[in-house]
Design a protein around this motif. Structure first.
Motif, short mmCIF file in Angstrom:
data_model
loop_
_atom_site.label_atom_id
_atom_site.label_comp_id
_atom_site.label_asym_id
_atom_site.label_seq_id
_atom_site.Cartn_x
_atom_site.Cartn_y
_atom_site.Cartn_z
N GLY A 21 5.09 29.11 -3.55
CA GLY A 21 3.77 28.77 -3.55
C GLY A 21 3.00 29.22 -2.43
O GLY A 21 1.63 28.75 -2.00
N CYS A 22 3.04 30.48 -2.20
CA CYS A 22 2.33 31.18 -1.00
C CYS A 22 1.32 31.91 -1.75
O CYS A 22 1.57 32.75 -2.73
N PHE A 23 0.10 31.94 -1.24
CA PHE A 23 -1.23 32.39 -1.83
C PHE A 23 -1.75 33.50 -0.93
O PHE A 23 -2.19 33.30 0.13
N PRO A 24 -1.37 34.94 -1.03
CA PRO A 24 -2.09 35.74 -0.06
C PRO A 24 -3.39 35.91 -0.17
O PRO A 24 -4.21 35.42 -1.27
N PRO A 25 -4.24 36.56 0.76
CA PRO A 25 -3.68 37.11 1.96
C PRO A 25 -3.49 36.49 3.35
O PRO A 25 -3.31 36.80 4.28
N CYS A 26 -4.12 35.18 3.28
CA CYS A 26 -4.14 34.57 4.68
C CYS A 26 -4.00 33.02 4.54
O CYS A 26 -4.10 32.27 3.54
N GLY A 27 -4.13 32.25 5.74
CA GLY A 27 -3.81 31.00 5.82
C GLY A 27 -2.41 30.22 6.00
O GLY A 27 -1.60 30.89 5.70
N PHE A 28 -2.48 29.15 6.89
CA PHE A 28 -1.29 28.59 7.12
C PHE A 28 -1.07 27.74 5.89
O PHE A 28 -1.74 26.73 5.73
N GLN A 29 0.12 27.85 5.09
CA GLN A 29 0.23 27.13 4.02
C GLN A 29 1.55 26.42 4.10
O GLN A 29 2.62 26.84 3.73
N ALA A 30 1.68 25.22 4.69
CA ALA A 30 2.88 24.54 4.81
C ALA A 30 3.31 23.87 3.68
O ALA A 30 4.63 24.03 3.40
N GLN A 31 2.56 23.76 2.65
CA GLN A 31 3.39 23.37 1.12
C GLN A 31 3.78 24.45 0.32
O GLN A 31 4.36 24.28 -0.57
N GLY A 32 3.24 25.84 0.96
CA GLY A 32 4.03 26.84 0.12
C GLY A 32 5.29 27.29 0.71
O GLY A 32 5.78 28.42 0.18
N ALA A 33 5.87 26.79 1.62
CA ALA A 33 7.13 27.23 2.09
C ALA A 33 8.21 26.90 1.24
O ALA A 33 7.90 26.14 0.36
N VAL A 34 9.15 27.89 1.19
CA VAL A 34 10.07 28.18 0.39
C VAL A 34 11.52 27.80 1.14
O VAL A 34 11.78 28.30 1.94
N TYR A 35 12.29 27.03 0.27
CA TYR A 35 13.59 26.67 1.04
C TYR A 35 14.55 27.96 0.75
O TYR A 35 14.77 28.32 -0.59
N ASN A 36 15.18 28.13 1.71
CA ASN A 36 16.15 29.29 1.67
C ASN A 36 17.66 29.01 1.93
O ASN A 36 18.05 28.23 2.53
N CYS A 37 18.37 29.21 0.70
CA CYS A 37 19.63 28.71 0.74
C CYS A 37 20.42 29.30 1.24
O CYS A 37 21.75 28.67 1.70
N MET A 38 20.31 30.36 1.87
CA MET A 38 21.19 31.29 2.70
C MET A 38 21.38 30.77 4.15
O MET A 38 22.37 30.67 4.78
N THR A 39 19.75 30.41 4.75
CA THR A 39 19.70 29.83 5.90
C THR A 39 19.50 28.28 6.10
O THR A 39 19.64 27.66 7.14
N CYS A 40 19.31 27.53 4.69
CA CYS A 40 19.20 26.16 4.92
C CYS A 40 17.88 25.73 5.58
O CYS A 40 17.78 24.59 6.23
N GLN A 41 16.90 26.47 5.50
CA GLN A 41 15.60 26.25 6.23
C GLN A 41 14.55 27.00 5.18
O GLN A 41 14.79 27.46 4.41
N TYR A 42 13.34 26.09 5.53
CA TYR A 42 12.16 26.61 4.85
C TYR A 42 11.59 27.83 5.50
O TYR A 42 11.18 27.51 6.63
N ASP A 43 11.34 28.77 4.59
CA ASP A 43 10.65 29.99 5.05
C ASP A 43 9.03 29.90 4.78
O ASP A 43 8.60 29.77 3.63
#
Length: 259
Positions: A50-72
């Motif tokens: 959900g990330c749209f480059p090239p700028c901006g803080f996009q909280a809703q675009g964070a992606v869940y990382n199955c390896m770290t069990c955290q949102y990137d």
């Protein structure tokens, strides 16, 4: 797509062991193989972001990382690249504070201006504060030139900063540029003007030969008529001065007219 891969691995096992009794090791072996096949097939799928480059803080675009069990997070900078705008004096211009990613409800927009091309916060002064994403200048003047910054806030947190560098071309400078262009074309060999392409912003209109001939003929005719009138007037004055009686009669008529 993940669901299709999972069903493709599980359903054959379900159908094979339906209404059958087997040792636990058999199920463990088959399910472990299905899990490994699922992981291998899923790893080859493109990751939706959900990330749209090239700028901006996009909280809703964070992606869940199955390896770290955290949102990137998207990890883009707040400052967007500067966009340059050029407009002629007295023309209108508009700048939009829009982003391709969704914004939270109640976002606030602040417009700032600096007289130079810069991205340093201490060089800007606030122009407007509100929710309007459009900054509109109805009649641009040279003093409107400079950098415009649009900053979007949500709950006092900055989400993105968009920059525009506006250049207003004065009418005097524009006129000098046109004259310089005409002068440089006139200096070409034989004084011939090159054919203008459709992209030329200021085409030079050259009259057709028939119109040019008509104008020159009318001009010469006007000159001849003027010379003829001057010649007739000079003969009248010479006749009056050469005939005393006519001069006396003219003088008497003058007195009569005055009376």
């Amino acid at each position: 797509m993940l669901n299709n891969i999972l069903m493709a691995e599980i359903m054959p096992i379900v159908e094979e062991f339906d209404e059958q009794t087997n040792n636990d090791t058999v199920y463990e072996f088959r399910l472990l193989a299905a899990a490994n096949n699922f992981i291998e097939a899923a790893s080859r799928l493109p990751r939706a972001s959900g990330c749209f480059p090239p700028c901006g803080f996009q909280a809703q675009g964070a992606v869940y990382n199955c390896m770290t069990c955290q949102y990137d997070s998207c990890e883009f900078p707040l400052d967007c690249p500067v966009k340059e705008i050029t407009v002629q004096e007295n023309n209108m211009t508009q700048m939009w504070c829009k982003v391709p990613f969704p914004l939270p409800t109640g976002a606030e927009i602040i417009w700032r201006h600096a007289i130079e091309m810069t991205m340093l916060m201490d060089r800007f002064h606030e122009v407007t504060v509100g929710v309007d994403p459009l900054y509109f200048i109805s009649s641009a003047r040279p003093e409107h030139s400079g950098t415009y910054q649009c900053e979007i806030f949500s709950q006092e947190h900055s989400l993105v900063r968009i920059y525009y560098y506006l250049t207003v071309v004065p009418l005097e400078q524009l006129g000098h540029a046109e004259l310089q262009d005409v002068f440089e074309q006139a200096l070409l060999p034989g004084g011939q003007f090159p054919p203008l392409s459709p992209k030329d912003p200021f085409p030079l209109w050259v009259p057709r030969p028939a119109i040019l001939t008509t104008c020159l003929t009318a001009m010469f005719l006007l000159v001849f008529l003027t010379l003829g009138v001057l010649y007739w007037l000079s003969n009248q004055i010479r006749t009056i001065h050469s005939d005393p009686a006519q001069e006396t009669k003219s003088t008497q008529n003058k007195y009569v007219i005055h009376c």
